[in-house]
Design a protein around this motif. Structure first.
Motif, short mmCIF file in Angstrom:
data_model
loop_
_atom_site.label_atom_id
_atom_site.label_comp_id
_atom_site.label_asym_id
_atom_site.label_seq_id
_atom_site.Cartn_x
_atom_site.Cartn_y
_atom_site.Cartn_z
N THR A 28 0.87 -1.27 -9.20
CA THR A 28 0.30 -1.25 -7.85
C THR A 28 -0.23 0.14 -7.54
O THR A 28 -1.37 0.30 -7.07
N THR A 29 0.59 1.15 -7.79
CA THR A 29 0.20 2.54 -7.53
C THR A 29 -1.04 2.92 -8.34
O THR A 29 -2.00 3.48 -7.81
N VAL B 167 -7.24 -0.39 0.67
CA VAL B 167 -7.30 0.98 0.14
C VAL B 167 -8.76 1.39 -0.05
O VAL B 167 -9.16 2.51 0.31
N ASN C 285 -0.85 -7.51 -3.79
CA ASN C 285 -1.40 -6.28 -4.35
C ASN C 285 -2.93 -6.28 -4.35
O ASN C 285 -3.56 -5.25 -4.19
N GLN D 9 -4.27 1.29 -7.11
CA GLN D 9 -4.71 1.89 -5.84
C GLN D 9 -5.32 3.27 -6.08
O GLN D 9 -6.33 3.63 -5.46
N SER E 51 0.85 -1.18 0.00
CA SER E 51 0.00 0.00 0.00
C SER E 51 0.89 1.24 0.00
O SER E 51 1.79 1.36 0.84
N LYS F 166 -9.13 4.66 -5.19
CA LYS F 166 -9.38 5.89 -4.42
C LYS F 166 -10.31 6.84 -5.17
O LYS F 166 -11.15 7.51 -4.58
N ARG G 56 -4.09 -5.45 -0.82
CA ARG G 56 -3.90 -4.02 -0.55
C ARG G 56 -5.04 -3.20 -1.17
O ARG G 56 -5.45 -2.19 -0.62
N LEU G 57 -5.56 -3.62 -2.33
CA LEU G 57 -6.67 -2.89 -2.97
C LEU G 57 -7.91 -2.90 -2.08
O LEU G 57 -8.63 -1.90 -2.00
#
Length: 318
Positions: free
Chosen positions: A203-204, A237, A230, A207, A173, A211, A233-234
């Motif tokens: 990944t960035t 997020v 990954n 995410q 994250s 958002k 992490r989503l």
């Protein structure tokens, strides 16, 4: 009976990244070049559907090089391997192909460079994850110290606080990692960071897309595997960005429809190792129950492509 209306917000980018695409292509090209079976050390990428598909074509997945015969090709997964693994394969005169994502390889090179300059490494990552194991395995025991949380930073014992550098797992994250990096810099002001962010572009981007659509979603579904860092992490997020219900599903059959009763909007995304066919399957499952309006939420266009290793592009000799 009239179906209730539902808006599906579809994140873009989502699903396969360039590193995953390349890794799968490597297994398929190896099967074409050398025939079945081809051995793969660890799941090539963290997705059961993908792994089962390659297994059906003749790939054999093993956890250790010891489980591979000397006379068949072996492929190392996209997550990377400790240095000892290719060294052992070379010693056994095996044909091997490294499918490590080039962005993970970049972290390996970075760690080696810092070590060559006499710095001890701190790695931000998840203990036991194949990528973390692979990166820590680039250097001798004790040269890479692992931290998973801000709290871990307080307890880490270093050789020399003036001679430190840090790297990160590529699938973390972005926000959590920023907090840990800040804690490292507070405790070790001299610590050296990467020239460029270690967390990979895919990944960035995934995410950021979550958002962007989270405020408009009553719920978020992330298509991905439970062992995919990954993908997990989503989910985090999405929850942090305001989705009261954020869930990881491997396939449409995993959707908890009761938890979604009464909702009017759902966000859908997928981890970097989830194929588009599984996202389509989820959309069709919603269409069967709702009057669906699709709303693509595109935050960036990805056009990254990584070449496959040269050995696969060369003709078989002998």
């Amino acid at each position: 009976m009239t179906k209730p209306p539902l808006t599906l917000h579809l994140a873009a980018p989502r699903g396969f990244c360039a590193g995953v695409d390349r890794a799968i292509k490597i297994v398929e090209m190896a099967l074409e070049k050398w025939g079945a079976p081809v051995y793969v050390r660890h799941e090539i990428v963290h997705n059961k559907f993908v792994v089962d598909g390659l297994r059906a074509k003749g790939a054999i997945f093993v956890e250790d090089l010891e489980d591979c015969p000397d006379d068949r090709p072996v492929i190392f997964s996209a997550h990377g391997v400790p240095k000892a693994v290719p060294a052992e394969a070379a010693k056994r005169e095996m044909v091997y192909v490294d499918a490590t994502c080039p962005l993970v390889s970049k972290v390996h090179i970075e760690a080696q460079r810092h070590s060559d300059n006499g710095l001890q490494m701190i790695m931000i990552g998840h203990a036991g994850h194949p990528e973390t194991v692979g990166t820590m395995g680039q250097l001798p025991e004790g040269e890479v110290l692992l931290v998973e949380t801000v709290e871990d930073v307080d307890g880490v014992e270093v050789r020399d606080p003036e001679r430190l550098a840090f790297v990160t797992q590529t699938t973390l994250s972005v926000d959590d990692t920023a907090d840990i990096v800040a804690a490292l810099k507070r405790r070790f002001p001299a610590i050296i960071g990467p020239h460029k962010e270690d967390i990979c572009y895919a990944t960035t981007n995934r995410q950021e897309a979550v958002k962007a659509m989270a405020p408009d979603c009553d719920a978020l579904l992330v298509v991905g595997a439970p062992n995919s860092s990954n993908s997990r992490r989503l989910v985090e997020v999405g929850a942090r960005a305001g989705c009261r219900y954020a869930q990881l599903v491997q396939r449409a059959g995993d959707i908890d429809w009761r938890a979604l009763e009464g909702i009017r909007s759902v966000g859908i995304t997928a981890g970097a190792s989830a194929p588009e066919v599984l996202i389509d399957e989820v959309i069709e499952a919603f269409r069967a129950r709702y009057d669906v309006t699709l709303n693509p939420v595109e935050t960036v266009v990805e056009n990254v492509e990584f070449k496959v290793p040269r050995v696969l592009r060369m003709p078989v000799t002998g």
